[in-house]
Every structure is written in C-alpha cells, then in structure tokens.
Design a protein around this motif. Structure first.
Motif, PDB file in Angstrom:
ATOM      1  N   MET A   1       0.968  -1.080   0.177  1.00 13.88           N
ATOM      2  CA  MET A   1      -0.001  -0.084  -0.072  1.00 13.88           C
ATOM      3  C   MET A   1       0.798   1.155  -0.080  1.00 13.88           C
ATOM      4  O   MET A   1       1.780   1.248   0.678  1.00 13.88           O
ATOM      5  N   PRO A   2       0.545   2.198  -1.059  1.00  9.14           N
ATOM      6  CA  PRO A   2       1.429   3.371  -1.006  1.00  9.14           C
ATOM      7  C   PRO A   2       1.334   3.979   0.436  1.00  9.14           C
ATOM      8  O   PRO A   2       0.371   4.185   1.057  1.00  9.14           O
ATOM      9  N   LYS A   3       2.624   4.694   0.876  1.00  6.84           N
ATOM     10  CA  LYS A   3       2.888   5.328   1.876  1.00  6.84           C
ATOM     11  C   LYS A   3       2.156   6.946   1.843  1.00  6.84           C
ATOM     12  O   LYS A   3       1.931   7.335   0.751  1.00  6.84           O
ATOM     13  N   ILE A   4       1.465   7.292   2.854  1.00 10.75           N
ATOM     14  CA  ILE A   4       0.515   8.553   2.875  1.00 10.75           C
ATOM     15  C   ILE A   4       1.659   9.634   3.303  1.00 10.75           C
ATOM     16  O   ILE A   4       2.431   9.416   4.273  1.00 10.75           O
ATOM     17  N   PHE A   5       1.633  10.607   2.542  1.00 13.66           N
ATOM     18  CA  PHE A   5       2.413  11.739   2.752  1.00 13.66           C
ATOM     19  C   PHE A   5       1.442  12.974   3.087  1.00 13.66           C
ATOM     20  O   PHE A   5       0.467  13.398   2.519  1.00 13.66           O
ATOM     21  N   VAL A  23      -6.188  17.322  -2.494  1.00 16.99           N
ATOM     22  CA  VAL A  23      -6.216  16.118  -2.709  1.00 16.99           C
ATOM     23  C   VAL A  23      -6.029  15.393  -3.984  1.00 16.99           C
ATOM     24  O   VAL A  23      -6.236  15.822  -5.088  1.00 16.99           O
ATOM     25  N   SER A  24      -4.869  14.510  -3.972  1.00 18.61           N
ATOM     26  CA  SER A  24      -4.392  13.750  -5.062  1.00 18.61           C
ATOM     27  C   SER A  24      -4.032  12.348  -4.986  1.00 18.61           C
ATOM     28  O   SER A  24      -4.066  11.772  -3.742  1.00 18.61           O
ATOM     29  N   SER A  25      -3.889  11.661  -6.093  1.00 21.20           N
ATOM     30  CA  SER A  25      -3.224  10.222  -5.987  1.00 21.20           C
ATOM     31  C   SER A  25      -2.478  10.003  -7.132  1.00 21.20           C
ATOM     32  O   SER A  25      -2.365  10.924  -7.972  1.00 21.20           O
ATOM     33  N   ALA A  26      -1.419   9.149  -7.073  1.00 26.16           N
ATOM     34  CA  ALA A  26      -0.822   8.718  -8.288  1.00 26.16           C
ATOM     35  C   ALA A  26      -1.339   8.186  -9.506  1.00 26.16           C
ATOM     36  O   ALA A  26      -1.088   8.494 -10.628  1.00 26.16           O
ATOM     37  N   GLU A  27      -2.563   7.819  -9.163  1.00 25.79           N
ATOM     38  CA  GLU A  27      -3.483   7.363 -10.153  1.00 25.79           C
ATOM     39  C   GLU A  27      -4.020   8.218 -11.259  1.00 25.79           C
ATOM     40  O   GLU A  27      -4.517   8.154 -11.993  1.00 25.79           O
ATOM     41  N   GLU A  28      -4.779   9.332 -10.233  1.00 19.12           N
ATOM     42  CA  GLU A  28      -5.487  10.298 -10.860  1.00 19.12           C
ATOM     43  C   GLU A  28      -5.096  11.623 -10.778  1.00 19.12           C
ATOM     44  O   GLU A  28      -5.480  12.539 -11.591  1.00 19.12           O
ATOM     45  N   TYR A  78      -9.994   3.883  -2.639  1.00 20.45           N
ATOM     46  CA  TYR A  78      -8.855   4.765  -1.953  1.00 20.45           C
ATOM     47  C   TYR A  78      -9.099   4.937  -0.432  1.00 20.45           C
ATOM     48  O   TYR A  78      -9.899   4.708   0.074  1.00 20.45           O
ATOM     49  N   GLU A  79      -7.733   5.156   0.193  1.00 12.45           N
ATOM     50  CA  GLU A  79      -7.677   5.289   1.640  1.00 12.45           C
ATOM     51  C   GLU A  79      -6.495   6.173   1.898  1.00 12.45           C
ATOM     52  O   GLU A  79      -5.528   6.199   1.259  1.00 12.45           O
ATOM     53  N   LEU A  80      -6.512   6.681   3.158  1.00 13.02           N
ATOM     54  CA  LEU A  80      -5.278   7.398   3.929  1.00 13.02           C
ATOM     55  C   LEU A  80      -4.281   6.346   4.119  1.00 13.02           C
ATOM     56  O   LEU A  80      -3.129   6.639   4.397  1.00 13.02           O
ATOM     57  N   GLY A  81      -4.655   5.262   4.505  1.00 13.52           N
ATOM     58  CA  GLY A  81      -3.619   4.298   4.970  1.00 13.52           C
ATOM     59  C   GLY A  81      -3.622   4.188   6.504  1.00 13.52           C
ATOM     60  O   GLY A  81      -2.962   3.263   7.076  1.00 13.52           O
ATOM     61  N   GLY A  82      -3.881   5.207   7.009  1.00 14.59           N
ATOM     62  CA  GLY A  82      -3.743   5.340   8.548  1.00 14.59           C
ATOM     63  C   GLY A  82      -4.402   6.409   9.179  1.00 14.59           C
ATOM     64  O   GLY A  82      -4.694   7.470   8.460  1.00 14.59           O
ATOM     65  N   ILE A  95      -3.017  21.579   4.279  1.00 14.67           N
ATOM     66  CA  ILE A  95      -2.531  20.246   4.510  1.00 14.67           C
ATOM     67  C   ILE A  95      -2.982  19.445   2.847  1.00 14.67           C
ATOM     68  O   ILE A  95      -4.196  19.306   2.677  1.00 14.67           O
ATOM     69  N   ASP A  96      -1.889  18.869   2.276  1.00 17.49           N
ATOM     70  CA  ASP A  96      -2.349  18.347   1.135  1.00 17.49           C
ATOM     71  C   ASP A  96      -2.393  16.839   1.381  1.00 17.49           C
ATOM     72  O   ASP A  96      -1.536  16.070   2.202  1.00 17.49           O
ATOM     73  N   LEU A  97      -3.584  16.293   1.004  1.00 16.81           N
ATOM     74  CA  LEU A  97      -3.925  14.852   1.106  1.00 16.81           C
ATOM     75  C   LEU A  97      -3.298  13.841   0.021  1.00 16.81           C
ATOM     76  O   LEU A  97      -3.925  14.094  -1.252  1.00 16.81           O
ATOM     77  N   HIS A  98      -2.543  12.947   0.156  1.00 13.48           N
ATOM     78  CA  HIS A  98      -2.020  12.039  -0.944  1.00 13.48           C
ATOM     79  C   HIS A  98      -2.796  10.850  -0.626  1.00 13.48           C
ATOM     80  O   HIS A  98      -2.347   9.718   0.427  1.00 13.48           O
ATOM     81  N   LEU A  99      -3.535  10.307  -1.422  1.00 16.86           N
ATOM     82  CA  LEU A  99      -4.394   8.888  -1.321  1.00 16.86           C
ATOM     83  C   LEU A  99      -3.775   7.785  -2.301  1.00 16.86           C
ATOM     84  O   LEU A  99      -3.137   7.826  -3.156  1.00 16.86           O
ATOM     85  N   GLY A 100      -4.004   6.741  -1.342  1.00 17.04           N
ATOM     86  CA  GLY A 100      -3.490   5.448  -1.916  1.00 17.04           C
ATOM     87  C   GLY A 100      -4.605   4.378  -2.322  1.00 17.04           C
ATOM     88  O   GLY A 100      -5.471   4.596  -1.650  1.00 17.04           O
TER      89      GLY A 100
END
Length: 540
Positions: A1-5, A23-28, A78-82, A95-100
């Motif tokens: 699972m990608p790490k959340i930054f 809010v962003s993700s590597a996929e989108e 998607y999720e924040l991972g934690g 705060i910029d949210l990066h989702l995995g």
C-alpha cells in the motif's frame, strides 16, 4: 500500500479558511469528489467538505476552531492508510492529502454497489431490498451458506421485526396478515436461497464477479458542507428527524421507547422515555411528525399506540388501539397530525393487517378502513398523509397504489402509479394539496395531483437508489435519500435534473427533512444504523 504523505504548510492563508489543501493520488492526480472529514479530539461533531474539480478542499473558519483534529476521507477505491491529524492554527493550516489505492475494495462498497456487482436478474436483485433495512449486503456476500443453509437463514430472518439490527435484534410475534404465507413463501425462500448461494463465498475464497463502484460526486455535488452529530449510544436508531422553529432537532428511536432531542449548538442530547405498553413485544418508534403547534406525534409500532409529546412542557399523551384491534401483529407506524384540527380526527395506519385508522382525539374512538380486505394480493399500507381538508392518502408499499379516503364519506379510491411494482413508501403534501412520494422499488420520485388524477415520475440517476421519503424546499425542489447508496438526491422538477451528494459514511437513510428557515437551507436525516444525526447544507 502506498505510503501516505501529509504536506503541512503553515502559511498565510485567508482567514476564511481554517483548513485547506489539495487531494491527489498517483493514479488520478488531482481528485474531485473526495469527502474530507475533520473531528476535534473529544468532540461528538464531525465536519465534512468535498474536493472540487482541481482537487481543492477547504473548511471555513466558522466551522473549525483552532485545535487538533483527526482527518478522514471517503473515496471508494482509496484510503489514507492510517489515522491522520491536523493542528488548525489561528492563521489557518494547509494540508495536502495524498491517497493510495485500497487493498480491500469490498469493505468500502455500499449496498447499491453490491447489488450492481452481483450477477442476477433484476427480479433476483430486487429481493435484496428486503435485507438492507436491518444489515448490510456485505454480510450476505461474505457468508458461506449453501442453498439449504440460506433457507434456514431466510426463515430465521423472516421472524425479526423491521427495527432489528445486528446490535439489537428483536423478534416479531406474528406475521402480517397480507404477507406471503405457506407454500408460496417457502417457494420464494427456496428460489432466493439458491441464487444467494451462487453469489456468496460458499464455493470458494473469492467472488466470481467483478466489484463495481459508483462515481464520486462532481460539479454541484461537491459544493456542500456536512455536519454529523454522534448520539450517546451505538444502539440508538434515529429513524425520523425533524427540526423545530427554534432549530432543535428531534428524533424517534426506531429500536427503543424514546423520543430524543438534539441541540445542534451544544451537541447536548435529551431523551424522553415513552412507556412500554406491551411487555414482550418489540420496542421502538417509527414516524415523528409535527402538528400545527409543532408538538410531536409518533407511531409506537408493535406497542399498539400513538404518542403526542408537547415539545415545550415535555408532557406525553398516549392513545392505545382498542383491544379488539390490538392483535399480535398490530403495528402502528405512522401518524398524520398536520390537519387534525379540521375535524378533531387523526389518521394513522396498521401495518399488521393493511388498515387505515382514524381516531377521534376527544372521545378516543377508533375507526378502521380496510382497502384491501377482499384482495388476494399482498398489500402493505405504509404511510398516511392528510391534505388540508383532512382527507387522507396512503401508500401501498407491497404494490403500486396511492389510495385516498374521503374524510366525509369514507369513500376509498385507488390510483396505480405509472411504474408497476413501484412500492410507494413515504411522502408529503405540498401547498397545492399534491402528494409527493418516494418509489422505493421504482427508483423514482413520484407526484400525484388529485385535481387532475395524473402522476409525474422522475427516475433517480443512480440505479438502486431506492428512495424512502420526500421533502420539499422553499425553492420548489424535492429532496430524497437512498437507503442503499448513502446519497442525498436533490431534484429540480422543472428541468428534471438531479444533484447527488454523498454522505461521509454508511447511513441507511430513512425519513428526510428540510429546514427551510435556515440560510442556507438545511437538509436533515438520521443515520439509522450509525447512531448519528446529519445536517447537509448545499452551497448553491
């Protein structure tokens, strides 16, 4: 699972924004339609906003005070991972949210998405609409029952009262008079069991179909602020929520003998106990409606009575159904108190044997009307809605009828909806004495004009929305909610266009209410399985 930054930028933001970011993700890349929620430590209130087309989200300073907040998101797949936290500073925080991508999509699907995912005919899938009142469909598809095991399960489930949940199951003491019985019921259960055992995990560790998810909100569906108020106990089921002229939210507890009051400013909850009249019968209240003086009237369901609560004094008054009508299956769910002053009589219904009752409040005398007494079909009188002359209209949830009983003559007239098997559920009268109602199995909003005896219908844009109720706002728009998709639908009847708003978590929407005195207007609903009350404020 990608790490959340989490990129924390304590910069000079405009004072109008307490917390904002992208809010962003590597996929989108930038992601539209992601719900971002913030909850202060120790608070019972959660605030949610939605990211726009550029992926930007922002919480107004008026909604978040400086302090520490836990953050959450809702974006299927998607999720924040934690857990994530943010410290909101007086000058604002970014705060910029990066989702995995999630590793467990199945855990995020709504009931509507499960129905869309499983293979089967439309008729087979429709049977699942009987399940979602008590539990999620994830329980069904994750089970390992074979066909014989499902028959036993379905027989057991048929014995539970409709206010049951996994946290608090309650048994019915008798079937409704006009339900499927005998071999007809047994055949239906065998056919359903065979299909259910083909879509669950009885034949292996994984499903033999692809999981389908709905699109995230977009456009106008992102311009909204949602406030969720937690109730004191997880077993509280806020079925109906209404808001009085003082801005206080009232709710009926679907599983217990209680009417609750929430002060949105303080979050304080006060509960008014309602007596248990029939020991051993299921407990709980269903409808909660105002009369002209904004006193509250409730249907006490299996307790065989209606209740009136004076909202100022807290005094409670009860009217019990007469002993000859107080059967094992008696179920008084609804009242229609808005126009009883016309003749001193209040309309209610009996879900146990498909009847409508009228009570003379002064004498306590009950009259009974049985529109389907000689019918061989299954019928279920669900709601009663009186017009300005206190004539009553009722919905036939088991089929497709809108019925009318003339207050003076007692004449009963039935009007079938254009959509067969539409299951009209709950509704309201507008200022023109036109009946607006939700078509649960028809997936539509309906309007019946008694003056012309004509219907209009608007199909929901998302399949398996299964609307439960209707509320009108001051602009002439109609609002409803989905029991299956966690979405609020807003219809402009003139254009036929819908706006859909996604709620932050699974909700099991029932009664809907619009507070037209608020600016902006506010939509209210209870999270019937989530022990919370939700306020949604559109920003356009």
């Amino acid at each position: 699972m990608p790490k959340i930054f989490l990129l924390l930028l304590f910069c000079g933001l405009a004072h109008a924004q307490a917390l904002s970011g992208r809010v962003s993700s590597a996929e989108e890349g930038a992601m539209e339609g992601v719900l971002v929620s913030a909850k202060a430590a120790g608070s019972s209130v959660t605030i949610t906003v939605v990211s726009d087309a550029q992926g930007r989200y922002s919480f107004p300073a008026s909604r978040l005070q400086p302090g520490t907040y836990s953050l959450g998101i809702r974006a299927v797949g998607y999720e924040l991972g934690g857990p994530a936290t943010a410290t909101v500073l007086p000058q604002g925080t970014a705060i910029d949210l990066h989702l995995g991508k999630t590793s467990n999509l199945a855990a995020q699907l709504t009931n509507a998405e499960w129905i869309a995912s499983v293979p089967g005919t439309h008729s087979q899938k429709r049977t699942l609409l009987n399940c979602v009142g008590c539990h999620t469909l994830e329980r069904v598809v994750r089970s390992t029952h074979d066909s014989a095991g499902f028959v036993q399960t379905l027989q057991r489930m048929a014995g539970y009262a409709n206010q049951s949940t996994p946290l608090r199951p309650q048994r019915r003491l008798a079937d409704r008079d006009r339900e499927l019985i005998g071999e007809e019921r047994a055949r239906f259960q065998r056919e359903q069991a065979e299909w259910l055992s083909a879509i669950n995990l009885s034949s292996g560790p994984s499903w033999r179909f692809a999981l389908q998810s709905l699109l995230r909100p977009s456009g106008r569906g992102t311009r909204v602020i949602i406030t969720e108020y937690d109730l004191p106990r997880p077993t509280i089921e806020p079925h109906d929520v209404v808001v009085d002229a003082d801005g206080i939210a009232w709710y009926s507890d679907f599983g217990d003998q209680s009417i609750g009051k929430l002060d949105p400013k303080s979050g304080k909850v006060t509960e008014y106990p309602v007596p248990e009249l029939k020991k051993g019968w299921p407990t709980g209240l269903l409808s909660l409606r105002f009369d002209r003086e904004q006193n509250l009237w409730a249907g006490m369901m299996y307790q065989g009575a209606i209740a009136r609560l004076d909202r100022k004094s807290g005094k409670l008054q009860l009217w019990s159904i007469p002993p000859e009508l107080n059967k094992a299956n008696t179920q008084i769910n609804m009242t229609s108190p808005l126009h009883f002053a016309v003749d001193g009589k209040l309309w209610t219904q009996n879900n146990g044997f498909a009847a409508v009752h009228r009570i003379d409040l002064a004498s306590g005398k009950w009259e009974t009307f049985e529109p389907f007494k000689d019918s061989k079909r299954n019928h279920n009188i669900y709601d009663v809605i009186a017009d300005s002359k206190n004539n009553v209209y009722f919905t036939d949830f088991a089929n497709e009828h809108i019925g009318r009983i003339d207050a003076k003559s007692g004449k009963i007239t039935l009007y079938p909806t254009p959509t067969p098997g539409s299951s009209p559920r709950r509704g309201m009268m507008d200022a023109q004495d036109r009946l607006w109602f939700a078509e649960y199995r028809g997936n539509r909003i309906g309007l019946f004009d008694p003056a012309t005896e004509r219907f209009q219908e608007w199909e929901a844009p998302t399949a398996w929305s299964a609307p439960y109720d209707i509320a009108l706002d001051r602009n002439g728009e109609a609002w409803t909610g989905s029991m299956l998709s966690d979405r609020i639908l807003r219809l402009d009847p003139k254009s036929g266009r819908f706006v859909e708003y996604l709620l932050p978590r699974p909700t099991n929407i029932r009664r809907v209410f619009v507070d037209n005195s608020a600016t902006p207007l506010a939509f209210w609903v209870g999270s019937n399985h989530g022990a919370s009350i939700i306020k949604l404020e559109p920003l356009d």
